[in-house]
Write a protein that holds these residues in place. Structure first.
Motif, PDB file in Angstrom:
ATOM      1  N   GLY A   8       0.804  -1.220   0.000  1.00 35.66           N
ATOM      2  CA  GLY A   8       0.000   0.000   0.000  1.00 35.66           C
ATOM      3  C   GLY A   8       0.836   1.268   0.000  1.00 35.66           C
ATOM      4  N   TRP A   9       1.682   1.419   1.012  1.00 35.37           N
ATOM      5  CA  TRP A   9       2.520   2.618   1.084  1.00 35.37           C
ATOM      6  C   TRP A   9       3.521   2.650  -0.067  1.00 35.37           C
ATOM      7  CZ3 TRP A   9       3.100   6.664   4.913  1.00 35.37           C
ATOM      8  CH2 TRP A   9       2.060   6.706   5.843  1.00 35.37           C
ATOM      9  N   GLY A  10       4.002   1.489  -0.493  1.00 38.78           N
ATOM     10  CA  GLY A  10       4.909   1.449  -1.641  1.00 38.78           C
ATOM     11  C   GLY A  10       4.229   1.910  -2.915  1.00 38.78           C
ATOM     12  N   THR A  11       2.995   1.473  -3.118  1.00 39.72           N
ATOM     13  CA  THR A  11       2.234   1.865  -4.311  1.00 39.72           C
ATOM     14  C   THR A  11       1.971   3.364  -4.330  1.00 39.72           C
ATOM     15  OG1 THR A  11       1.228  -0.313  -4.516  1.00 39.72           O
ATOM     16  CG2 THR A  11       0.059   1.523  -5.555  1.00 39.72           C
ATOM     17  N   VAL A  12       1.542   3.919  -3.191  1.00 40.14           N
ATOM     18  CA  VAL A  12       1.239   5.356  -3.194  1.00 40.14           C
ATOM     19  C   VAL A  12       2.522   6.183  -3.253  1.00 40.14           C
ATOM     20  CG1 VAL A  12      -1.015   5.067  -2.132  1.00 40.14           C
ATOM     21  CG2 VAL A  12       0.951   5.615  -0.677  1.00 40.14           C
ATOM     22  N   THR A  13       3.607   5.682  -2.702  1.00 42.41           N
ATOM     23  CA  THR A  13       4.887   6.394  -2.827  1.00 42.41           C
ATOM     24  C   THR A  13       5.328   6.398  -4.288  1.00 42.41           C
ATOM     25  OG1 THR A  13       5.518   5.874  -0.557  1.00 42.41           O
ATOM     26  CG2 THR A  13       7.299   6.452  -2.068  1.00 42.41           C
ATOM     27  N   ALA A  14       5.134   5.299  -4.983  1.00 37.97           N
ATOM     28  CA  ALA A  14       5.444   5.255  -6.418  1.00 37.97           C
ATOM     29  C   ALA A  14       4.551   6.230  -7.188  1.00 37.97           C
ATOM     30  CB  ALA A  14       5.283   3.840  -6.957  1.00 37.97           C
ATOM     31  N   ALA A  15       3.279   6.319  -6.823  1.00 33.95           N
ATOM     32  CA  ALA A  15       2.369   7.264  -7.486  1.00 33.95           C
ATOM     33  C   ALA A  15       2.779   8.707  -7.203  1.00 33.95           C
ATOM     34  CB  ALA A  15       0.931   7.015  -7.046  1.00 33.95           C
ATOM     35  N   LEU A  16       3.200   8.976  -5.966  1.00 31.99           N
ATOM     36  CA  LEU A  16       3.720  10.302  -5.617  1.00 31.99           C
ATOM     37  C   LEU A  16       4.939  10.616  -6.480  1.00 31.99           C
ATOM     38  CD1 LEU A  16       4.210  12.835  -3.822  1.00 31.99           C
ATOM     39  CD2 LEU A  16       5.326  11.293  -2.182  1.00 31.99           C
ATOM     40  N   ALA A  17       5.866   9.673  -6.577  1.00 31.43           N
ATOM     41  CA  ALA A  17       7.071   9.883  -7.386  1.00 31.43           C
ATOM     42  C   ALA A  17       6.708  10.140  -8.846  1.00 31.43           C
ATOM     43  CB  ALA A  17       8.001   8.675  -7.270  1.00 31.43           C
ATOM     44  N   THR A  18       5.783   9.370  -9.393  1.00 34.94           N
ATOM     45  CA  THR A  18       5.366   9.571 -10.786  1.00 34.94           C
ATOM     46  C   THR A  18       4.779  10.958 -10.981  1.00 34.94           C
ATOM     47  OG1 THR A  18       5.009   7.217 -11.121  1.00 34.94           O
ATOM     48  CG2 THR A  18       3.840   8.714 -12.608  1.00 34.94           C
ATOM     49  N   LEU A  19       3.914  11.392 -10.073  1.00 32.63           N
ATOM     50  CA  LEU A  19       3.319  12.724 -10.159  1.00 32.63           C
ATOM     51  C   LEU A  19       4.408  13.797 -10.199  1.00 32.63           C
ATOM     52  CD1 LEU A  19       0.784  14.617  -9.974  1.00 32.63           C
ATOM     53  CD2 LEU A  19       1.143  14.561  -7.490  1.00 32.63           C
ATOM     54  N   VAL A  20       5.350  13.705  -9.277  1.00 35.08           N
ATOM     55  CA  VAL A  20       6.423  14.707  -9.199  1.00 35.08           C
ATOM     56  C   VAL A  20       7.341  14.610 -10.411  1.00 35.08           C
ATOM     57  CG1 VAL A  20       8.485  15.388  -7.895  1.00 35.08           C
ATOM     58  CG2 VAL A  20       6.336  14.909  -6.681  1.00 35.08           C
ATOM     59  N   GLU A  21       7.745  13.407 -10.761  1.00 35.12           N
ATOM     60  CA  GLU A  21       8.713  13.220 -11.846  1.00 35.12           C
ATOM     61  C   GLU A  21       8.149  13.593 -13.208  1.00 35.12           C
ATOM     62  OE1 GLU A  21       9.938   9.175 -11.114  1.00 35.12           O
ATOM     63  OE2 GLU A  21      11.139   9.786  -9.367  1.00 35.12           O
ATOM     64  N   GLN A  22       6.831  13.544 -13.352  1.00 38.05           N
ATOM     65  CA  GLN A  22       6.207  13.948 -14.615  1.00 38.05           C
ATOM     66  C   GLN A  22       5.793  15.417 -14.604  1.00 38.05           C
ATOM     67  OE1 GLN A  22       3.094  11.064 -15.395  1.00 38.05           O
ATOM     68  NE2 GLN A  22       4.577   9.512 -15.985  1.00 38.05           N
ATOM     69  N   GLY A  23       6.198  16.143 -13.560  1.00 34.24           N
ATOM     70  CA  GLY A  23       5.943  17.581 -13.506  1.00 34.24           C
ATOM     71  C   GLY A  23       4.564  17.969 -13.020  1.00 34.24           C
ATOM     72  N   GLY A  24       3.811  17.027 -12.442  1.00 37.83           N
ATOM     73  CA  GLY A  24       2.455  17.319 -12.002  1.00 37.83           C
ATOM     74  C   GLY A  24       2.346  18.122 -10.728  1.00 37.83           C
ATOM     75  N   ALA A  25       3.476  18.365 -10.057  1.00 38.15           N
ATOM     76  CA  ALA A  25       3.431  19.125  -8.799  1.00 38.15           C
ATOM     77  C   ALA A  25       4.314  20.363  -8.873  1.00 38.15           C
ATOM     78  CB  ALA A  25       3.858  18.226  -7.630  1.00 38.15           C
ATOM     79  N   VAL A  26       4.610  20.825 -10.075  1.00 36.73           N
ATOM     80  CA  VAL A  26       5.425  22.039 -10.245  1.00 36.73           C
ATOM     81  C   VAL A  26       4.518  23.246 -10.143  1.00 36.73           C
ATOM     82  CG1 VAL A  26       6.927  23.287 -11.838  1.00 36.73           C
ATOM     83  CG2 VAL A  26       7.098  20.820 -11.667  1.00 36.73           C
ATOM     84  N   GLU A  27       4.981  24.268  -9.437  1.00 30.78           N
ATOM     85  CA  GLU A  27       4.189  25.501  -9.308  1.00 30.78           C
ATOM     86  C   GLU A  27       3.939  26.118 -10.663  1.00 30.78           C
ATOM     87  OE1 GLU A  27       5.188  28.341  -6.199  1.00 30.78           O
ATOM     88  OE2 GLU A  27       6.547  26.827  -5.376  1.00 30.78           O
ATOM     89  N   GLN A  28       2.789  26.795 -10.782  1.00 27.59           N
ATOM     90  CA  GLN A  28       2.473  27.490 -12.016  1.00 27.59           C
ATOM     91  C   GLN A  28       3.575  28.523 -12.316  1.00 27.59           C
ATOM     92  OE1 GLN A  28       0.085  26.517 -13.983  1.00 27.59           O
ATOM     93  NE2 GLN A  28      -0.582  25.010 -12.476  1.00 27.59           N
ATOM     94  N   GLY A  29       3.894  28.706 -13.548  1.00 29.37           N
ATOM     95  CA  GLY A  29       4.955  29.621 -13.919  1.00 29.37           C
ATOM     96  C   GLY A  29       6.303  28.917 -14.030  1.00 29.37           C
ATOM     97  N   GLY A  30       6.315  27.589 -13.730  1.00 30.03           N
ATOM     98  CA  GLY A  30       7.528  26.807 -13.928  1.00 30.03           C
ATOM     99  C   GLY A  30       8.432  26.720 -12.734  1.00 30.03           C
ATOM    100  N   ALA A  31       8.210  27.498 -11.680  1.00 29.98           N
ATOM    101  CA  ALA A  31       9.065  27.411 -10.497  1.00 29.98           C
ATOM    102  C   ALA A  31       8.684  26.170  -9.704  1.00 29.98           C
ATOM    103  CB  ALA A  31       8.910  28.648  -9.636  1.00 29.98           C
ATOM    104  N   ALA A  32       9.678  25.513  -9.162  1.00 20.51           N
ATOM    105  CA  ALA A  32       9.400  24.329  -8.360  1.00 20.51           C
ATOM    106  C   ALA A  32       9.576  24.637  -6.892  1.00 20.51           C
ATOM    107  CB  ALA A  32      10.296  23.188  -8.758  1.00 20.51           C
TER     108      ALA A  32
END
Length: 169
Positions: free
Chosen positions: A145-169
């Motif tokens: 469970g925690w491994g799966t959601v940690t992988a999903a968190l990593a995918t979100l971040v690594e694909q740029g889904g959690a970058v602030e608007q305007g491109g700043a991280a």
């Protein structure tokens, strides 16, 4: 930032490097719209009811199999919020500051984010009050469970889904 003390008899730990900036991982943990994208393993759906990221603030989510009917999932309180670096929350007290007897497992979770040459060193330490609770949590599928959601968190971040608007991280 101190290194957490880990007791293998009482604690379960997930560690990985997330290939993205610490600020993006922090945003994914602290912004409801982002948290909803990874907090429960797919195909389940998360709804964030409360995400008051401050010591004493509530963290309440619900889950759904069909996206329409939701049931309680998380009702915890933040104990520590070290902006950009560390979150600690527990289900021993709920978001209304009432003592609980969480079923099936009582725990305190510590999320630690540290800069790493490849992005962010991510550590989740989940603490239990006794070895039986730790074993039960592991037997219930903690690592899946925690491994799966940690992988999903990593995918979100690594694909740029959690970058602030305007491109700043």
């Amino acid at each position: 930032m101190t290194t957490p003390t880990i007791d293998p008899e009482l604690d379960l730990t997930i560690e990985r490097v997330i290939h993205g900036p610490r600020s993006s991982v922090w945003r994914a943990w602290t912004e409801p719209a982002l948290l909803e994208r990874w907090w429960i393993p797919a195909p389940m759906v998360t709804r964030v009811d409360t995400l008051d990221v401050r010591p004493g603030g509530g963290f309440v989510t619900q889950m759904s199999e069909d996206g329409a009917t939701f049931v309680p999932h998380t009702d915890t309180v933040f104990l520590v919020v070290d902006e950009g670096h560390r979150l600690v929350f527990t289900n021993a007290v709920n978001s209304s500051w009432r003592p609980t007897r969480p079923e099936p497992v009582s725990m305190t979770a510590e999320i630690i984010l540290v800069d790493h040459p490849e992005g962010t060193a991510y550590t989740a330490v989940v603490r239990h009050g006794d070895p039986a609770q730790r074993r039960l949590h592991e037997d219930l599928g903690f690592f899946d469970g925690w491994g799966t959601v940690t992988a999903a968190l990593a995918t979100l971040v690594e694909q740029g889904g959690a970058v602030e608007q305007g491109g700043a991280a």
